[in-house]
Design an enzyme around this catalytic site. Sequence first.
Site, PDB file in Angstrom:
ATOM      1  N   HIS A  81       6.524   1.486   4.879  1.00 24.51           N
ATOM      2  CA  HIS A  81       6.606   0.086   4.460  1.00 24.51           C
ATOM      3  C   HIS A  81       7.906  -0.559   4.927  1.00 24.51           C
ATOM      4  O   HIS A  81       7.929  -1.722   5.315  1.00 24.51           O
ATOM      5  CB  HIS A  81       6.488   0.006   2.938  1.00 24.51           C
ATOM      6  CG  HIS A  81       6.295  -1.386   2.433  1.00 24.51           C
ATOM      7  ND1 HIS A  81       5.201  -2.153   2.749  1.00 24.51           N
ATOM      8  CD2 HIS A  81       7.069  -2.166   1.625  1.00 24.51           C
ATOM      9  CE1 HIS A  81       5.295  -3.333   2.169  1.00 24.51           C
ATOM     10  NE2 HIS A  81       6.416  -3.373   1.497  1.00 24.51           N
ATOM     11  N   SER A 118       6.548  -7.948   3.332  1.00 22.84           N
ATOM     12  CA  SER A 118       5.717  -7.498   2.229  1.00 22.84           C
ATOM     13  C   SER A 118       5.068  -8.692   1.532  1.00 22.84           C
ATOM     14  O   SER A 118       4.288  -9.419   2.127  1.00 22.84           O
ATOM     15  CB  SER A 118       6.554  -6.645   1.262  1.00 22.84           C
ATOM     16  OG  SER A 118       5.738  -6.001   0.325  1.00 22.84           O
ATOM     17  N   ASP A 161       2.318   3.073   6.589  1.00 22.23           N
ATOM     18  CA  ASP A 161       2.536   2.384   5.316  1.00 22.23           C
ATOM     19  C   ASP A 161       1.532   2.902   4.298  1.00 22.23           C
ATOM     20  O   ASP A 161       0.325   2.788   4.489  1.00 22.23           O
ATOM     21  CB  ASP A 161       2.361   0.875   5.512  1.00 22.23           C
ATOM     22  CG  ASP A 161       2.880   0.068   4.329  1.00 22.23           C
ATOM     23  OD1 ASP A 161       2.951   0.618   3.216  1.00 22.23           O
ATOM     24  OD2 ASP A 161       3.219  -1.114   4.527  1.00 22.23           O
TER      25      ASP A 161
END
Length: 955
Positions: free
Chosen positions: A881, A774, A848
Amino acid sequence: MHSKETSRGENCLDYRHLFRSNTATTATQPVRFSSAFIHTKNILLLFPSPIHRQYMLPLLQRADQRIRFTHANSIAEPSPRRGTPSHRRPPRRRSSRHANPIALSTNSAAASSSSPAASVEEDDVGLGYRLPPKEIQEIVDVPPNPSYLISPRRDRIMFLKRRAMPPLSEFAKPEKALSGIRIDPGSNMRSRMSFYTGITVHVLMDNGTLGPAKEVHGYADGAKINFVTWSPDGQHIAFTLRYEDKVENSVNLSLWVANAESGEAWPLCISEGIKLNAIFELFVWVNNSTILVCTVPLPRGNPPKKPLVPFGPRIRSNEHKNVVQMRATKEMLKDLHEEELFDYYATSQLILVSLDGTVKPIAPPAIYTALDPSPDEKYLMLTSVHRPYSSTVSYKRFPKKVELWTVNGTFIREVCDLPLAEDIPIISGSVRKGKRLIKWRPDMASTLYWVEAQDGGDANVEASPRDIVYMEPADALNGEKPQVLLKLDLRYRRIAWCSGSHALVYEHWYKTRRTRTWVIAPDCKDVSPRVLFERSSEDAYSNPGSPMMCRTPAGTFVIAEIKTNNEGTYILLKGKGATPKGSIPFLDILNINTGVKERIWESNKEKYYESVLALMSYNPKCEIHLNHLKLLISKESRREPTQYYIKVWPDKNQVQITNYSHPYPQLALLQKEVIRYQREDGIKLTATLYLPPGYNPSKDGALPCLIWSYPGEFKSREAAGQVRRSPNKFARISSNIPLLWLARGFAILADPTIPIIGEGDQEANDRIAVGGHSYGAFMTANLLAHAPHLFCCGIARSGAYNRTLTPFGFQKEVRTLWEATDTYIKMSPFMSANKIKKPILLIHGEDDSKVTTAMQSCQFYDALKGNGVPCRLVILPFERHHYAARESIMHVIWETDRWLEMYCASNSRNIQVTESTVDTTRSPACEALALYFTKIYSLGKLVRLAFAQIFHQEV
């Protein structure tokens, strides 16, 4: 070759789409070829006519790559969870999305000439899901330990069994993305919900030991358990069961109740026509024998179908010049059809269900998002959302209505009806206008309290007070004004209620990192509020801890009042105990009248890390004598997994109640140490160094090293240098952290403190640090772009690399792209793709839904490939994610292991450890960064590890 024996389950290729409709060879049925004949010349033998062969040759040559891809899938190693060979697997559900991870790879000529990957062909692209080495598989497949729930009266403990990773087939099921949530239409609940596989209940004996386990039983094997809750008196357990109906391709969701003493469970007697609606809050105990349940309204019919011809164009208008800024809008409602679907799936009819099976509808159908019974069991506070909806924000900002009803179904009054909130500023500290955080006072029968912003909810506006906390009874008289409980100059956070004479109110302001804790007397108007604690929220060393809570007979939580032989009101504060020598959890007793504290317990400093989890003493008035104190404690060490204990005062004896085995004995002797290092600007930072079991530097030499971190953001240098970890914590290895590579002989530098510091009026996002997932992936790409000489390769998962695609801020950056254009561009590794020279592995979940969409990695890969950068892109079907399916996780580990072996291990294992100096002269290419290496010595070994460091500079 086409025969009756060739089934759909075999690895065959459908060539129907390759045929043109005007050719003589157009087939009405798919022509299938066994994988044994997947070769162009073999396929041409099936067409006897020279004309046909001449026509088919270019088509087959263009399809040759796809044919080999299909053949490769047929020989890919199957997952151990699937016991059948790949060539006999049942057919997968057809989907427009990929059934295998997309792996695209490119190596520049320059890179391949000097890298260990030069001799490695890229035939692995498209081979389907892969498995990592066995030593890593064995660690990843270890099932998690059970979770626990303590009964309200602290006389029982429930353990909930959990499974290992779910298969990808569960994520491949259809789902609807509506207004910020994803719905499983087959079960009318959120999609991809995890579940428990079993429930056991133990009686907690007076001496702290556990009685025999009672298995909750009465339902069929294979059920998926969710929404497990105790009744207020702890005599019953409510939960839901899910069963797959493969015939109708749906899920049966039912509500069950179990007797806590015997473990016997039974379904509540709800008629067959009633189905549960678990999109939002499914049910809540109203009292010890009645449950308020959300159900599907009758008759509902089939879901609305999308019209073939749209009603009209999709129009979004801002002619009133409203300022609406949102960071992500991917899963919001797109058109009228999706609004109808949201109404269809989210609307509920509330019913009251008694344990004897009595059912009573209550209140009209609505989209109920929260159900809150009052502590005295007389009222229900029902929160719902309604039209007009928005295509910009999620359901959380839709118009919201809060109503009060009696448990008998009588409407009392409307507490508020808030309008659509699209215009909340993106700056941290901004909130919704009007009443917010409306709750019941847990220490009173039926009293409401809430907060209202005095700055219009805009943190950019200077206001004093900024928030006001109000309170009023549920049956307030007409015209009676609510009582002002407290006026705050910072933003309200929460209240911890103790009794009518004491409560703690917390306020916070992010921009300055200031936090205050007030002591108030809510029922004593002549007592003025006073500040108990005021500190920086970043200062871990001064954190006083949080109050220990106790359950009331109504099932609510209030602060436990501790009785001693001294006068005054005492409470317990538990904390993590950050110190310069590491975290040492503690338990303090605080005189709330004087503010004087005394430490009555702290964790072992030498070998163990112990932490207070919950108060196990019970008193209906929540008054506990210090000598009768009973706590639930967790205890672990570097080599011993977490176990739970009951600690009993006054002798502080403790009884072990769990005995979990070491989850990965092959790494039981790993070496771990918290190390400290100093940056050139004087900031002292920390990291955790892990070395493989049995590592001997004199015999084994230098190790390949994997550094993994998520950058932190701080307002001050002092806070950035504080130690927030313990060397005595057990090394928990999961599928998403790099400790797995200890089993492959790597040294791991985990979570090095790489702070981004913004002092004064400067914010932290103008600095960049190393990372992995991330925001960390974004940092990794930046380091490879601006300091390519420091690393041999990079691994970036689920990152955002082009900040111009997130124009309304990211992380804690509140300036927009148009306010800080230069910063957005300089911080975007996408803009510096031509500067990256070292290999980089990009991994992303296809679904995502955050600002880090898969498009970020796809575009970054294209930019890297266009500049000849050695890179690889892996897109994981059905993943979000954070990756969850076993096939995906195993493949991610395989990709990471392959990357490390190719570009890290083979290089570093032949490198001699020598003294060296890194040139830190700042160049125009590194205008936004200045980095240098810091050597780290640990465990008295000759292990030298290097990682980046970031100077504070203005951008």
